[in-house]
Write an enzyme that holds these catalytic residues in place. Structure first.
Site, PDB file in Angstrom:
ATOM      1  N   ASN A 414       0.857  -1.090  -0.055  1.00 40.67           N
ATOM      2  CA  ASN A 414      -0.051  -0.007   0.184  1.00 40.67           C
ATOM      3  C   ASN A 414       0.620   1.223   0.020  1.00 40.67           C
ATOM      4  O   ASN A 414       1.686   1.443   1.072  1.00 40.67           O
ATOM      5  CB  ASN A 414      -1.010   0.189   1.304  1.00 40.67           C
ATOM      6  CG  ASN A 414      -1.942   1.127   1.336  1.00 40.67           C
ATOM      7  OD1 ASN A 414      -2.779   1.521   0.644  1.00 40.67           O
ATOM      8  ND2 ASN A 414      -1.397   2.219   2.142  1.00 40.67           N
ATOM      9  N   ASN A 468      -5.104   5.208  -4.959  1.00 38.00           N
ATOM     10  CA  ASN A 468      -5.661   6.158  -3.626  1.00 38.00           C
ATOM     11  C   ASN A 468      -5.667   7.668  -3.897  1.00 38.00           C
ATOM     12  O   ASN A 468      -4.346   8.163  -4.133  1.00 38.00           O
ATOM     13  CB  ASN A 468      -4.711   6.029  -2.496  1.00 38.00           C
ATOM     14  CG  ASN A 468      -4.832   4.276  -1.759  1.00 38.00           C
ATOM     15  OD1 ASN A 468      -5.862   3.606  -2.409  1.00 38.00           O
ATOM     16  ND2 ASN A 468      -4.239   4.134  -0.935  1.00 38.00           N
ATOM     17  N   TYR A 470      -6.851  11.592  -3.033  1.00 35.51           N
ATOM     18  CA  TYR A 470      -7.589  12.554  -1.937  1.00 35.51           C
ATOM     19  C   TYR A 470      -7.852  13.882  -2.691  1.00 35.51           C
ATOM     20  O   TYR A 470      -7.776  14.614  -1.600  1.00 35.51           O
ATOM     21  CB  TYR A 470      -7.081  12.503  -0.721  1.00 35.51           C
ATOM     22  CG  TYR A 470      -6.867  11.224   0.107  1.00 35.51           C
ATOM     23  CD1 TYR A 470      -8.080  11.052   0.947  1.00 35.51           C
ATOM     24  CD2 TYR A 470      -5.894  10.133  -0.129  1.00 35.51           C
ATOM     25  CE1 TYR A 470      -8.173   9.607   1.520  1.00 35.51           C
ATOM     26  CE2 TYR A 470      -6.167   8.915   0.367  1.00 35.51           C
ATOM     27  CZ  TYR A 470      -7.268   8.628   1.349  1.00 35.51           C
ATOM     28  OH  TYR A 470      -7.434   7.508   1.815  1.00 35.51           O
ATOM     29  N   TYR A 474      -6.568  16.015   0.746  1.00 34.37           N
ATOM     30  CA  TYR A 474      -5.361  16.587   1.098  1.00 34.37           C
ATOM     31  C   TYR A 474      -4.832  17.483   0.070  1.00 34.37           C
ATOM     32  O   TYR A 474      -3.990  18.364   0.537  1.00 34.37           O
ATOM     33  CB  TYR A 474      -4.373  15.362   1.152  1.00 34.37           C
ATOM     34  CG  TYR A 474      -4.478  14.467   2.121  1.00 34.37           C
ATOM     35  CD1 TYR A 474      -4.452  14.959   3.592  1.00 34.37           C
ATOM     36  CD2 TYR A 474      -4.895  13.182   2.242  1.00 34.37           C
ATOM     37  CE1 TYR A 474      -4.453  14.129   4.574  1.00 34.37           C
ATOM     38  CE2 TYR A 474      -4.963  12.251   3.105  1.00 34.37           C
ATOM     39  CZ  TYR A 474      -4.669  12.440   4.439  1.00 34.37           C
ATOM     40  OH  TYR A 474      -4.863  11.944   5.572  1.00 34.37           O
ATOM     41  N   GLU A 505      -8.998   4.175  -2.422  1.00 39.27           N
ATOM     42  CA  GLU A 505      -9.026   4.988  -1.517  1.00 39.27           C
ATOM     43  C   GLU A 505      -9.472   6.374  -1.979  1.00 39.27           C
ATOM     44  O   GLU A 505      -8.951   6.879  -2.858  1.00 39.27           O
ATOM     45  CB  GLU A 505      -7.845   5.297  -0.880  1.00 39.27           C
ATOM     46  CG  GLU A 505      -7.462   4.027   0.278  1.00 39.27           C
ATOM     47  CD  GLU A 505      -6.279   4.278   1.191  1.00 39.27           C
ATOM     48  OE1 GLU A 505      -6.027   5.363   1.564  1.00 39.27           O
ATOM     49  OE2 GLU A 505      -5.575   3.336   1.703  1.00 39.27           O
ATOM     50  N   TRP A 550     -12.306   5.174   1.664  1.00 38.89           N
ATOM     51  CA  TRP A 550     -11.633   5.040   2.703  1.00 38.89           C
ATOM     52  C   TRP A 550     -12.277   5.963   3.828  1.00 38.89           C
ATOM     53  O   TRP A 550     -12.369   6.998   3.839  1.00 38.89           O
ATOM     54  CB  TRP A 550     -10.230   5.739   2.465  1.00 38.89           C
ATOM     55  CG  TRP A 550      -9.279   5.572   3.596  1.00 38.89           C
ATOM     56  CD1 TRP A 550      -8.880   6.349   4.779  1.00 38.89           C
ATOM     57  CD2 TRP A 550      -8.842   4.240   3.839  1.00 38.89           C
ATOM     58  NE1 TRP A 550      -8.040   5.675   5.415  1.00 38.89           N
ATOM     59  CE2 TRP A 550      -7.922   4.499   5.101  1.00 38.89           C
ATOM     60  CE3 TRP A 550      -8.618   2.857   3.199  1.00 38.89           C
ATOM     61  CZ2 TRP A 550      -7.175   3.285   5.816  1.00 38.89           C
ATOM     62  CZ3 TRP A 550      -7.933   2.020   3.969  1.00 38.89           C
ATOM     63  CH2 TRP A 550      -7.325   1.953   5.127  1.00 38.89           C
ATOM     64  N   LYS A 569     -11.980   9.348   8.783  1.00 35.98           N
ATOM     65  CA  LYS A 569     -12.631   9.134   7.285  1.00 35.98           C
ATOM     66  C   LYS A 569     -13.525   8.070   7.270  1.00 35.98           C
ATOM     67  O   LYS A 569     -14.087   7.662   6.169  1.00 35.98           O
ATOM     68  CB  LYS A 569     -11.709   8.771   6.460  1.00 35.98           C
ATOM     69  CG  LYS A 569     -10.680   9.985   6.197  1.00 35.98           C
ATOM     70  CD  LYS A 569      -9.632  10.033   5.058  1.00 35.98           C
ATOM     71  CE  LYS A 569      -8.671  11.240   4.943  1.00 35.98           C
ATOM     72  NZ  LYS A 569      -7.601  10.916   6.056  1.00 35.98           N
TER      73      LYS A 569
HETATM   74  C1  GCB Z   1      -3.861   6.605   2.723  1.00 38.82           C
HETATM   75  C2  GCB Z   1      -3.419   5.659   3.413  1.00 38.82           C
HETATM   76  C3  GCB Z   1      -4.340   5.079   4.614  1.00 38.82           C
HETATM   77  C4  GCB Z   1      -4.450   6.408   5.387  1.00 38.82           C
HETATM   78  C5  GCB Z   1      -5.110   7.236   4.333  1.00 38.82           C
HETATM   79  C6  GCB Z   1      -5.340   8.494   5.166  1.00 38.82           C
HETATM   80  O1  GCB Z   1      -3.505   7.032   1.495  1.00 38.82           O
HETATM   81  O2  GCB Z   1      -3.239   4.285   2.505  1.00 38.82           O
HETATM   82  O3  GCB Z   1      -3.574   4.241   5.258  1.00 38.82           O
HETATM   83  O4  GCB Z   1      -5.139   6.242   6.592  1.00 38.82           O
HETATM   84  O5  GCB Z   1      -4.418   7.692   3.493  1.00 38.82           O
HETATM   85  O6  GCB Z   1      -6.485   8.684   5.659  1.00 38.82           O
HETATM   86  O7  GCB Z   1      -4.735   9.527   5.071  1.00 38.82           O
END
Ligand code: GCB
Length: 598
Positions: A414, A468, A470, A474, A505, A550, A569
């Site tokens: 991961n 993944n 965001y 982020y 994610e 996620w 999350k």
């Molecule tokens: C990610 C990770 C995961 C984290 C998540 C987060 O990319 O794979 O383990 O918990 O982000 O919430 O930042």
């Protein structure tokens, strides 16, 4: 290694309950021989459980180092003449085990089983003393990695993954009786063609001179549908009832060792779901039909028990998956209890099965989760020795889970660093290891946002792209319009690679009960809008064959400025209450199920 079971020739005895427990802050116990007698100065500890949250004591919760577990047990007197095995479903992250005064095994890696033949050390009807020296320290040569840093107040354990380093005996420990002439391993591979099925089996036996292997396949009603002899072979199942997502169906394969006079020396039962998995172009096919993954990245994580397996939580979590219309999940970020996989097999849930290789990205960790100044791949950090441990973790995962129809895809890491030459060199052979261990399932890894299309040097090895992302959390925080544009641009680039894409994610931290008229990050409304935005992006891209939010539920992390009582999350809270997003997802996923979307 076969999973312990009761059969006509085998028996198992669960050793869960309260064990003696002692932290060994000076690592003195091994030299002092603590295994040679009853643990002194011990407290009681539940097994299975993470030890961390059971004591009301920060120095226990955050402890890393040597940890002793001990109990006595009685070997059933009926086991005279049997081979006796001691089996641990897991010990996080490593363990050495003694039976009475004798060291019987050591195992590295926190989430896969290990066992030893202890026949010579025990007497049926009498007690034995089992002592396990568990160790939960993470290093650059462990999977997952970590490092000990010296601080003004003493050593501190640093790691780069975003979940609490729960440890201990998380799963059951067993005493097992098997015959001396025994089935040692079994692999099944299934096929489907024009309504007929095949089950290819390969078995291995030990001390079985004079025995032949007989196999019988029975349907769910117990009717025999196929039989064969020989250690390996093919069973034909005309008019087979396939295992399918949401429509599980399991046959029972019984493997027997039979001697000349027809006496059954050993019998082992393996549930078998007949299904196929294939990647074709940008499609992910199960039984030849395009499959769209909808579900979650999850965690084994609950209040008090930490990462322990609990049947009650298992049943409840799967009920919630059903309620929300999920058809799949990823075992982020480590192999889950085998009970979870069995349950998924029986209930038609599809699994992406992940190795505990998380946090191999010190750049990401440096940026977000603390612990700066390390180069991920270097002789002094994640190196060849780490890769051997990682390879072994892949082999053990495949060996453990290869016969589960629910498992359709291996994830070998991961979010590792994947945009450097070091990453390419590190991962190339690991894909070979996975494919050698299992030539039948696709293999991938989960790509991090810091290695976007055009920069990632590892995705070339993967059969399926797992991303993944965001956008809107982020990056583009609070700006969903901007996020949608950038995300659409990036996803289109990946789609050009011609491989299926699963978004493994996407998520937004959300404080339950925080409401906002305007879409403010952390509010329940923002989580809903964020997911909607992502879904528009996915629905516009044909190569996307899955969405896994996620996370299923809020979960514990180490403390830090990025986390408020853990990662929030979750679509459910840590105690499994729904946030608004749960209802929104339910509407979407249930509509998809009934075919009104896609
Ligand atoms: C990610 C990770 C995961 C984290 C998540 C987060 O990319 O794979 O383990 O918990 O982000 O919430 O930042």
């Amino acid at each position: 290694m076969l999973r312990p079971q009761d059969s006509s020739t085998r028996e198992k005895k669960r050793l869960d309950g309260l064990w003696s427990f002692r932290l060994d802050r000076d690592s003195a116990g091994r030299d002092a021989g603590w295994f040679r007698g009853p643990l002194t100065g011990a407290r009681e500890m539940a097994v299975p459980a993470s030890f961390n949250d059971l004591a009301a004591d920060a120095s226990v919760r955050d402890y890393f180092g040597d940890i002793w577990y001990q109990r006595t047990a009685r070997v059933p007197k009926g086991w005279a003449g049997e081979r006796v095995v001691l089996h641990f479903e897991s010990a996080t992250h490593r363990a050495t085990v003694w039976v009475n005064d004798t060291e019987v095994m050591s195992h590295e890696g926190g989430y896969t089983p290990f066992e030893a033949d202890i026949t010579e050390l025990v007497t049926p009807g009498e007690e034995l003393r089992i002592t396990a020296l568990v160790n939960n320290t993470l290093s650059f040569q462990s999977i997952p990695p970590g490092v000990i840093e010296q601080t003004p107040t003493g050593p501190a354990q640093i790691y780069w993954h975003d979940f609490f380093n729960f440890a201990g005996l998380h799963r059951s420990v067993w005493l097992v009786a098997t015959p001396q002439a025994r089935i040692e391993d079994l692999t099944v591979v299934t096929g489907l063609a024009a309504g007929d099925g095949t089950v290819d089996y390969t078995s291995a036996a030990t001390d079985a001179d004079g025995f032949d292997t007989h196999v019988v396949l029975r349907d769910a009603d117990g009717a025999v549908v196929a039989e064969a002899t020989g250690a390996s072979g093919r069973l034909d199942v005309p008019g087979v009832r396939a295992w399918a997502p949401g429509a599980a169906y399991l046959y029972d394969l019984e493997v027997r060792l039979v001697d000349d006079s027809g006496v059954v020396g050993d019998s082992y039962h393996q549930p078998v779901g007949v299904r196929t998995v294939e990647v074709r172009g940008t499609q992910f096919l199960i039984n030849g039909e395009p499959f769209y993954f909808q579900g979650f990245g999850m965690h084994e994580d609950h209040a008090v028990i930490g990462k322990a397996h609990s049947d009650a939580h298992l049943v409840h979590d799967f009920e919630l998956l059903k309620w929300i219309g999920a058809n799949s999940f990823r075992t982020s970020h480590y192999p889950y209890s085998e009970e979870v996989l069995d349950y998924a097999d029986r209930h038609g849930i599809v699994i992406i099965d992940e190795v505990a290789a998380v946090g191999l990205n010190m750049g990401l960790g440096g940026g977000i989760f603390g612990g700066q100044g390390y180069q991920t791949f270097s002789p002094g950090t994640v190196n060849d020795a780490t890769r051997q441990v990682h390879a072994q973790a892949i082999r053990e995962l495949v060996a453990r889970d290869k016969n589960h129809p629910s498992v359709v895809l291996w994830s070998i890491a991961n979010e590792p660093e994947s945009d450097t030459a070091g990453a390419e060199d590190y991962f190339r052979p690991l894909f070979d290891v996975a494919r050698a261990a299992d030539p039948t399932r696709p293999v991938g890894f989960v790509n991090v946002m810091l290695a976007p299309h055009g920069k990632c040097r590892v995705s070339q090895f993967a059969d399926v792209l797992m991303l993944n992302r965001y956008y809107g959390w982020y990056v583009n925080t609070g700006d969903l319009a901007g996020a949608e544009q950038e995300w659409t641009r990036e996803i289109s680039a990946w789609a050009g690679d011609g491989k299926p894409i699963i978004i493994t994610e996407y998520g937004a931290d959300t404080m339950p009960g925080l409401h906002s008229l305007t879409p403010q990050p952390w509010s329940e409304e923002y989580q809903v809008d964020y997911l909607d935005m992502n879904h528009r992006v996915f629905d516009a891209c044909d190569a996307v064959v899955g969405e896994q939010v996620w996370n299923f539920a809020d979960f514990a992390t180490k403390s830090g400025i990025m986390r408020v009582d853990g990662n929030k999350k979750g679509v459910f809270t840590r105690d499994r209450r729904p946030k608004s997003a749960a209802f929104a997802l339910r509407r979407r996923w249930r509509a998809k199920e009934s075919g009104s979307l896609n």
